[in-house]
Design an enzyme around this catalytic site. Structure first.
Site, mmCIF file in Angstrom:
data_model
loop_
_atom_site.group_PDB
_atom_site.id
_atom_site.type_symbol
_atom_site.label_atom_id
_atom_site.label_comp_id
_atom_site.label_asym_id
_atom_site.label_seq_id
_atom_site.Cartn_x
_atom_site.Cartn_y
_atom_site.Cartn_z
ATOM 1 N N ARG A 47 -20.352 23.775 -4.192
ATOM 2 C CA ARG A 47 -19.202 23.004 -3.716
ATOM 3 C C ARG A 47 -18.113 23.094 -4.767
ATOM 4 O O ARG A 47 -18.306 23.662 -5.829
ATOM 5 C CB ARG A 47 -19.567 21.559 -3.395
ATOM 6 C CG ARG A 47 -20.630 20.835 -4.238
ATOM 7 C CD ARG A 47 -20.326 20.628 -5.662
ATOM 8 N NE ARG A 47 -19.029 20.019 -5.880
ATOM 9 C CZ ARG A 47 -18.386 20.134 -7.026
ATOM 10 N NH1 ARG A 47 -18.906 20.826 -8.021
ATOM 11 N NH2 ARG A 47 -17.212 19.560 -7.181
ATOM 12 N N GLY A 48 -16.929 22.586 -4.360
ATOM 13 C CA GLY A 48 -15.773 22.748 -5.238
ATOM 14 C C GLY A 48 -14.887 23.843 -4.667
ATOM 15 O O GLY A 48 -15.368 24.935 -4.358
ATOM 16 N N ALA A 49 -13.603 23.561 -4.520
ATOM 17 C CA ALA A 49 -12.720 24.485 -3.795
ATOM 18 C C ALA A 49 -12.825 25.946 -4.266
ATOM 19 O O ALA A 49 -13.123 26.839 -3.478
ATOM 20 C CB ALA A 49 -11.287 23.969 -3.874
ATOM 21 N N ARG A 90 -16.553 24.461 5.855
ATOM 22 C CA ARG A 90 -15.952 23.182 5.427
ATOM 23 C C ARG A 90 -14.435 23.356 5.586
ATOM 24 O O ARG A 90 -13.886 24.381 5.190
ATOM 25 C CB ARG A 90 -16.295 22.822 3.972
ATOM 26 C CG ARG A 90 -17.754 22.467 3.752
ATOM 27 C CD ARG A 90 -18.006 22.004 2.312
ATOM 28 N NE ARG A 90 -17.505 20.640 2.074
ATOM 29 C CZ ARG A 90 -17.412 20.086 0.864
ATOM 30 N NH1 ARG A 90 -17.690 20.813 -0.200
ATOM 31 N NH2 ARG A 90 -16.994 18.845 0.718
ATOM 32 N N GLN A 195 -20.698 13.382 -7.415
ATOM 33 C CA GLN A 195 -20.357 14.584 -8.171
ATOM 34 C C GLN A 195 -20.081 14.236 -9.634
ATOM 35 O O GLN A 195 -20.418 14.986 -10.556
ATOM 36 C CB GLN A 195 -19.114 15.282 -7.591
ATOM 37 C CG GLN A 195 -19.311 15.986 -6.269
ATOM 38 C CD GLN A 195 -18.967 15.109 -5.075
ATOM 39 O OE1 GLN A 195 -19.093 13.871 -5.132
ATOM 40 N NE2 GLN A 195 -18.564 15.728 -3.973
ATOM 41 N N ASP A 236 -8.156 20.215 -3.464
ATOM 42 C CA ASP A 236 -8.747 21.086 -2.453
ATOM 43 C C ASP A 236 -7.703 21.761 -1.590
ATOM 44 O O ASP A 236 -7.956 22.805 -1.006
ATOM 45 C CB ASP A 236 -9.731 20.277 -1.594
ATOM 46 C CG ASP A 236 -10.955 19.900 -2.407
ATOM 47 O OD1 ASP A 236 -10.879 18.906 -3.165
ATOM 48 O OD2 ASP A 236 -11.963 20.644 -2.341
ATOM 49 N N ASN A 246 -7.720 15.793 -2.159
ATOM 50 C CA ASN A 246 -8.775 15.898 -3.167
ATOM 51 C C ASN A 246 -9.874 14.896 -2.806
ATOM 52 O O ASN A 246 -9.774 14.139 -1.841
ATOM 53 C CB ASN A 246 -8.220 15.641 -4.566
ATOM 54 C CG ASN A 246 -9.208 16.081 -5.654
ATOM 55 O OD1 ASN A 246 -9.659 17.221 -5.675
ATOM 56 N ND2 ASN A 246 -9.578 15.153 -6.516
ATOM 57 N N LYS A 247 -10.936 14.909 -3.602
ATOM 58 C CA LYS A 247 -12.072 14.040 -3.342
ATOM 59 C C LYS A 247 -11.673 12.604 -3.033
ATOM 60 O O LYS A 247 -10.780 12.054 -3.702
ATOM 61 C CB LYS A 247 -12.997 14.051 -4.573
ATOM 62 C CG LYS A 247 -14.283 13.272 -4.443
ATOM 63 C CD LYS A 247 -15.067 13.561 -3.190
ATOM 64 C CE LYS A 247 -15.257 15.036 -2.963
ATOM 65 N NZ LYS A 247 -15.711 15.400 -1.604
HETATM 66 C C1 LIG Z 1 -12.058 22.474 -8.710
HETATM 67 S S1 LIG Z 1 -11.861 21.884 -7.145
HETATM 68 C C2 LIG Z 1 -13.105 20.702 -7.061
HETATM 69 C C3 LIG Z 1 -12.823 19.752 -5.950
HETATM 70 O O1 LIG Z 1 -13.811 19.912 -4.930
HETATM 71 C C4 LIG Z 1 -14.494 18.694 -4.818
HETATM 72 O O2 LIG Z 1 -14.918 18.428 -3.523
HETATM 73 P P1 LIG Z 1 -16.441 18.776 -3.102
HETATM 74 O O3 LIG Z 1 -17.326 18.376 -4.237
HETATM 75 O O4 LIG Z 1 -16.644 17.948 -1.848
HETATM 76 O O5 LIG Z 1 -16.450 20.266 -2.816
HETATM 77 C C5 LIG Z 1 -13.485 17.668 -5.265
HETATM 78 O O6 LIG Z 1 -12.511 17.434 -4.291
HETATM 79 C C6 LIG Z 1 -12.930 18.354 -6.457
HETATM 80 O O7 LIG Z 1 -11.720 17.855 -6.935
#
Ligand SMILES: CSC[C@H]1O[C@H](OP(=O)(O)O)[C@H](O)[C@@H]1O
Length: 347
Positions: A47-49, A90, A195, A236, A246-247
């Site tokens: 996960r993570g953009a 996603r 996270q 994101d 973002n999150k």
């Molecule tokens: C470096 S971008 C990471 C970004 O992605 C996370 O979401 P997720 O854990 O649901 O993929 C979160 O928004 C972070 O800021």
């Protein structure tokens, strides 16, 4: 310290550090078919953009490897069908669609169907390599924002685990620390998926950077007490006017930061900027299973049958954002102008 690399391409297989198991177990999830990559993204094993974008690139390459059509048009049509499923893994992070578009553009540039699979593996590897270099550049620009002798709060996980390596917002903190600056670091747990508690705290320990974990709901008090000097998060999807998805919980932190006179920064590669989107109103917010709110680790944290909402992201209006750090420099308001320059390389 050996770099954390959540994604590895080895002998035609995609090896993912399974982020659903951290911090307790460091296990590898092996992916051999694109369908497994889609499932891994959806289940947040990766996960993570930026990490989602790199994984999607390899997913397209694996999809191409399994297509048997010898006719070029048939091959490309079958590949585009597979890409529909990859894009749907996603919806919020723009990096996923950006990576699939780039891979399809490469596929369409190849004259012979039989050459497409190998060409796509090479392109996925290039996207993978580029991401780490971009993150290090971004960290180098952003480190000036880290307050020597002050303190910084970050949210969710934006470290190596959210990218190919090094990270974005956490990369800025790391670059500031490794430049010799010393400051207090705070990170939120980031409910409901944790996270922050499970991934960011783990990364800071690996990096040897002291960091203090806090409940999401404690952030406001620490800001009001004057214990937070600045806030930096990832992104994101960033719209053309700077509105940023973002999150979930980021918007709350941005409003609290403004209320307490604290600078609020976003750190993201230019691949996260979506200039086709005039503002944040059009950003699709992923709704994840309510069970992520009512249960954790297989244990009920709420009564059976309770209803729950679980938006995975929120949108922070651009006027709460003091700067957006990219690998091409720090963008300042008005973002309608500065983001175009960032995406177009300053031209
Ligand atoms: C470096 S971008 C990471 C970004 O992605 C996370 O979401 P997720 O854990 O649901 O993929 C979160 O928004 C972070 O800021």
């Amino acid at each position: 310290m050996s770099e954390i690399r959540p994604i590895r391409w080895q002998e035609g297989k995609l090896l993912l550090l399974d982020q659903t198991r951290l911090p307790v177990d460091e296990t590898t999830f092996v992916v051999e078919r694109y369908e497994q990559a889609v499932a891994a993204i959806r289940e947040m094993r990766v996960r993570g953009a930026p990490a989602i974008g790199v994984t999607a690139a390899y997913a397209v390459a694996m999809a191409a490897r399994d297509i048997r059509a010898s006719d070029r048009a048939e091959f490309l049509s079958a590949l585009e069908q597979d890409c529909v499923h990859i894009r749907a893994a996603r919806p919020t992070a723009v990096n996923l669609g950006w990576a699939v578009d780039r891979m399809m553009n490469v596929a369409e540039s190849v004259d012979s169907a039989k050459e497409i699979p190998d060409r796509l593996v090479a392109e996925a590897e290039e996207i993978h390599r580029e991401d780490e270099a971009i993150n290090r550049l971004l960290g180098d620009y952003g480190k000036e924002l880290m307050p020597d002798g002050g303190s910084v709060l970050t949210h969710c996980n934006t470290g190596a685990l959210a990218t190919s390596a090094f990270g974005t917002a956490l990369g800025v903190i790391r670059a500031g620390w490794e430049s010799g600056k010393r400051f207090e670091v705070f990170n939120t747990e980031t409910r409901p998926w944790l996270q922050g508690a499970r991934l960011t705290s783990w990364e800071f320990q690996k990096l040897g950077i002291p960091a203090t974990l806090l409940a999401d709901s404690a952030a406001g008090m620490l800001m009001r007490q004057g214990r937070i000097g600045c806030v930096i998060t990832g992104a994101d999807r960033i719209a053309a006017n700077g509105d940023t998805a973002n999150k979930i919980g980021t918007y709350m932190l941005a409003v609290l930061a403004r209320e307490n006179g604290i600078p609020f920064y976003i750190a993201a590669p230019t691949s996260t900027i979506d200039l086709a989107l005039p503002n944040g109103d059009g950003i699709e917010i992923e709704q994840r299973p309510p069970e992520e709110v009512t249960r954790y680790g297989g244990v009920a944290t709420a009564p059976e049958g309770v209803s729950a909402v679980n938006p995975a992201f929120d949108v922070t209006p651009h006027h709460y954002i003091d700067a957006i750090v990219t690998e091409r420099g720090i963008a300042s308001p008005p973002y309608t102008e500065s983001l175009i320059l960032a995406v177009n390389g300053g031209n």
